[in-house]
Write a protein that holds these residues in place. Sequence first.
Motif, PDB file in Angstrom:
ATOM      1  N   GLU A 153       3.416  -1.404 -10.265  1.00 19.71           N
ATOM      2  CA  GLU A 153       4.458  -0.379 -10.222  1.00 19.71           C
ATOM      3  C   GLU A 153       3.875   0.973  -9.812  1.00 19.71           C
ATOM      4  O   GLU A 153       4.506   1.736  -9.064  1.00 19.71           O
ATOM      5  N   LEU A 154       2.660   1.266 -10.302  1.00 20.79           N
ATOM      6  CA  LEU A 154       2.009   2.531  -9.950  1.00 20.79           C
ATOM      7  C   LEU A 154       1.687   2.593  -8.460  1.00 20.79           C
ATOM      8  O   LEU A 154       1.963   3.597  -7.793  1.00 20.79           O
ATOM      9  N   ILE A 155       1.097   1.516  -7.939  1.00 20.16           N
ATOM     10  CA  ILE A 155       0.754   1.483  -6.515  1.00 20.16           C
ATOM     11  C   ILE A 155       2.019   1.547  -5.660  1.00 20.16           C
ATOM     12  O   ILE A 155       2.041   2.209  -4.613  1.00 20.16           O
ATOM     13  N   LYS A 156       3.080   0.888  -6.098  1.00 23.52           N
ATOM     14  CA  LYS A 156       4.338   0.930  -5.348  1.00 23.52           C
ATOM     15  C   LYS A 156       4.903   2.346  -5.325  1.00 23.52           C
ATOM     16  O   LYS A 156       5.412   2.811  -4.286  1.00 23.52           O
ATOM     17  N   SER A 157       4.816   3.040  -6.450  1.00 24.25           N
ATOM     18  CA  SER A 157       5.301   4.409  -6.498  1.00 24.25           C
ATOM     19  C   SER A 157       4.503   5.299  -5.551  1.00 24.25           C
ATOM     20  O   SER A 157       5.078   6.099  -4.805  1.00 24.25           O
ATOM     21  N   ALA A 158       3.174   5.165  -5.581  1.00 24.06           N
ATOM     22  CA  ALA A 158       2.329   5.950  -4.672  1.00 24.06           C
ATOM     23  C   ALA A 158       2.599   5.574  -3.217  1.00 24.06           C
ATOM     24  O   ALA A 158       2.651   6.449  -2.337  1.00 24.06           O
ATOM     25  N   LYS A 159       2.779   4.279  -2.967  1.00 25.68           N
ATOM     26  CA  LYS A 159       3.052   3.807  -1.612  1.00 25.68           C
ATOM     27  C   LYS A 159       4.377   4.356  -1.099  1.00 25.68           C
ATOM     28  O   LYS A 159       4.488   4.804   0.060  1.00 25.68           O
ATOM     29  N   ASP A 160       5.406   4.334  -1.943  1.00 26.16           N
ATOM     30  CA  ASP A 160       6.717   4.843  -1.534  1.00 26.16           C
ATOM     31  C   ASP A 160       6.643   6.338  -1.228  1.00 26.16           C
ATOM     32  O   ASP A 160       7.272   6.823  -0.268  1.00 26.16           O
ATOM     33  N   LYS A 191      -1.400   2.846   4.914  1.00 21.38           N
ATOM     34  CA  LYS A 191      -1.906   1.494   5.161  1.00 21.38           C
ATOM     35  C   LYS A 191      -2.821   1.031   4.027  1.00 21.38           C
ATOM     36  O   LYS A 191      -2.787  -0.133   3.615  1.00 21.38           O
ATOM     37  N   GLN A 192      -3.639   1.962   3.508  1.00 16.58           N
ATOM     38  CA  GLN A 192      -4.519   1.607   2.385  1.00 16.58           C
ATOM     39  C   GLN A 192      -3.705   1.219   1.156  1.00 16.58           C
ATOM     40  O   GLN A 192      -4.015   0.248   0.463  1.00 16.58           O
ATOM     41  N   TYR A 193      -2.645   1.979   0.892  1.00 13.44           N
ATOM     42  CA  TYR A 193      -1.789   1.669  -0.239  1.00 13.44           C
ATOM     43  C   TYR A 193      -1.067   0.339  -0.037  1.00 13.44           C
ATOM     44  O   TYR A 193      -0.837  -0.416  -0.996  1.00 13.44           O
ATOM     45  N   ALA A 194      -0.688   0.050   1.213  1.00 17.43           N
ATOM     46  CA  ALA A 194      -0.015  -1.217   1.493  1.00 17.43           C
ATOM     47  C   ALA A 194      -0.941  -2.391   1.223  1.00 17.43           C
ATOM     48  O   ALA A 194      -0.527  -3.411   0.632  1.00 17.43           O
ATOM     49  N   LEU A 195      -2.214  -2.267   1.617  1.00 18.43           N
ATOM     50  CA  LEU A 195      -3.190  -3.328   1.342  1.00 18.43           C
ATOM     51  C   LEU A 195      -3.430  -3.463  -0.158  1.00 18.43           C
ATOM     52  O   LEU A 195      -3.510  -4.576  -0.694  1.00 18.43           O
ATOM     53  N   TYR A 197      -1.376  -2.665  -2.499  1.00 14.37           N
ATOM     54  CA  TYR A 197      -0.162  -3.220  -3.095  1.00 14.37           C
ATOM     55  C   TYR A 197      -0.137  -4.741  -2.961  1.00 14.37           C
ATOM     56  O   TYR A 197       0.222  -5.453  -3.918  1.00 14.37           O
ATOM     57  N   THR A 198      -0.539  -5.260  -1.790  1.00  8.81           N
ATOM     58  CA  THR A 198      -0.586  -6.712  -1.583  1.00  8.81           C
ATOM     59  C   THR A 198      -1.581  -7.369  -2.535  1.00  8.81           C
ATOM     60  O   THR A 198      -1.312  -8.423  -3.120  1.00  8.81           O
ATOM     61  N   THR A 199      -2.743  -6.718  -2.706  1.00 11.79           N
ATOM     62  CA  THR A 199      -3.766  -7.252  -3.608  1.00 11.79           C
ATOM     63  C   THR A 199      -3.277  -7.266  -5.053  1.00 11.79           C
ATOM     64  O   THR A 199      -3.443  -8.263  -5.777  1.00 11.79           O
ATOM     65  N   GLU A 200      -2.662  -6.170  -5.481  1.00  9.14           N
ATOM     66  CA  GLU A 200      -2.175  -6.086  -6.859  1.00  9.14           C
ATOM     67  C   GLU A 200      -1.030  -7.066  -7.106  1.00  9.14           C
ATOM     68  O   GLU A 200      -0.909  -7.611  -8.202  1.00  9.14           O
ATOM     69  N   ARG A 201      -0.210  -7.300  -6.096  1.00 10.47           N
ATOM     70  CA  ARG A 201       0.887  -8.251  -6.250  1.00 10.47           C
ATOM     71  C   ARG A 201       0.354  -9.666  -6.448  1.00 10.47           C
ATOM     72  O   ARG A 201       0.873 -10.427  -7.273  1.00 10.47           O
ATOM     73  N   GLN A 202      -0.711 -10.021  -5.699  1.00  7.93           N
ATOM     74  CA  GLN A 202      -1.314 -11.335  -5.875  1.00  7.93           C
ATOM     75  C   GLN A 202      -2.005 -11.447  -7.233  1.00  7.93           C
ATOM     76  O   GLN A 202      -1.952 -12.492  -7.892  1.00  7.93           O
ATOM     77  N   GLU A 203      -2.631 -10.354  -7.663  1.00  2.59           N
ATOM     78  CA  GLU A 203      -3.278 -10.339  -8.979  1.00  2.59           C
ATOM     79  C   GLU A 203      -2.242 -10.570 -10.082  1.00  2.59           C
ATOM     80  O   GLU A 203      -2.489 -11.334 -11.027  1.00  2.59           O
TER      81      GLU A 203
END
Length: 419
Positions: A153-160, A191-195, A197-203
């Motif tokens: 959720e934190l990474i998604k907020s920063a990404k958004d 792009k860094q946040y998107a990567l 976010y993908t890693t955290e989603r898999q985790e």
Amino acid sequence: MKFIFKIFLYLAIAVGGLQSLHAQTPFTLEQVLKTAKHNNPILKSEHFNVAIAESDILSAELRPNLVLSNETIQIANSSDFENSTNYGNPENREVLWQLSKTFQIMGQRKNKIDVAQKSAQLSQKEYTEIESDILFEVAQKWNEVWTAQKQLELIKSAKDNIDSLVIINQHRYRNQVITQTDVFRTELLAKQYALQYTTERQELANRKKELQFLMGIQDTIQIDTSEDLGEYGLTSLNELLQQSIEFRSDIQTAKSMIDVSESNLHLQKSMAYPQPEIGVIYNVQHKIPHVGFAASIDLPFFDRNQGEIKKSLIQRDQAEQRLHTLQAQLETEIITAYDKYQVQLQNIESYQSVLEQSQTILDNIKYAYLRGGTSIIDFLEAQSSWLETQEQYNDVLEQYRQSHIQLLYVAGLINQLAQ
């Protein structure tokens, strides 16, 4: 026909919707523990040991079987046969039948039953101890899922936030308000946040799968990230120490082991007395029937079960020593866990001002940057500092929740949540 088809179609959609809704129902810690208690595959396997131990009670209640024996003695030499008889004539043989039974004396059967019953109770206590360890593991995994969800959720907020800034900067670049370098730097961070976010989603997906296994379910789960563990009330240190003596599964197991060793000592002492075998005899000699009485008993000149009695005494002393050790260990574990919990609680309270300050700095610098009052470098540094602060706060929250779960476990209260 079409009407019936529509009914079945609507029912299928409704059932599927209900299943989907059920799969997405957020699980609290208490719900997770209750589900694991009933469905965990390891606990299901271990529970068979309780049934195995209870079957020993049935074996102990059984009485010795009757023993039927036969002796047939035949005259070997035909010269010794009765006159005008042959080998098969009953006058040339002696037949003895004996029906006997072993008697358990000095309370031997009663003591066997008592040992079996106490052993079954011990098996149940041991199962509860295993259950406590499994539930603690489940609670830890639940906390890992909670942390992974918060991090996502934190990474998604920063990404958004950065994604929206990318759109703004692209528009500002087209209007020649900023340079292309500012756009590239913003896009690179996005792009860094998107990567990430993908890693955290898999985790998060991996942690959920591990939790699903421990819970013994197949459906995808969601946990309640808004849950406050404070509702699982932790009282004062003295009350926790008193509760632990009552609820700690290893303490209850140690007490049950003492009961088993005491019962076994009584059994072994009673087994020092030999068991008599008493029966009746029916004997036919030369066609003449005889009846009689038979009795046998071991003479305990050498074996009076001394070895088993000594072993049972040692086992009793060992069980008592184990209980004393656990009681001393219990106090140390609870005091340590309680102090750690208090420290983590204070850390959370202290971190609130840090979070507010970090958010204020980011808002001010972002406001200044969008109005040309500062550079992209200052904004990116503020964004990075804000994210690092938020991640550190999540780590503090994870440690606090872990200390709370640890304290529930060492106090023997984690099983109570699953009741």
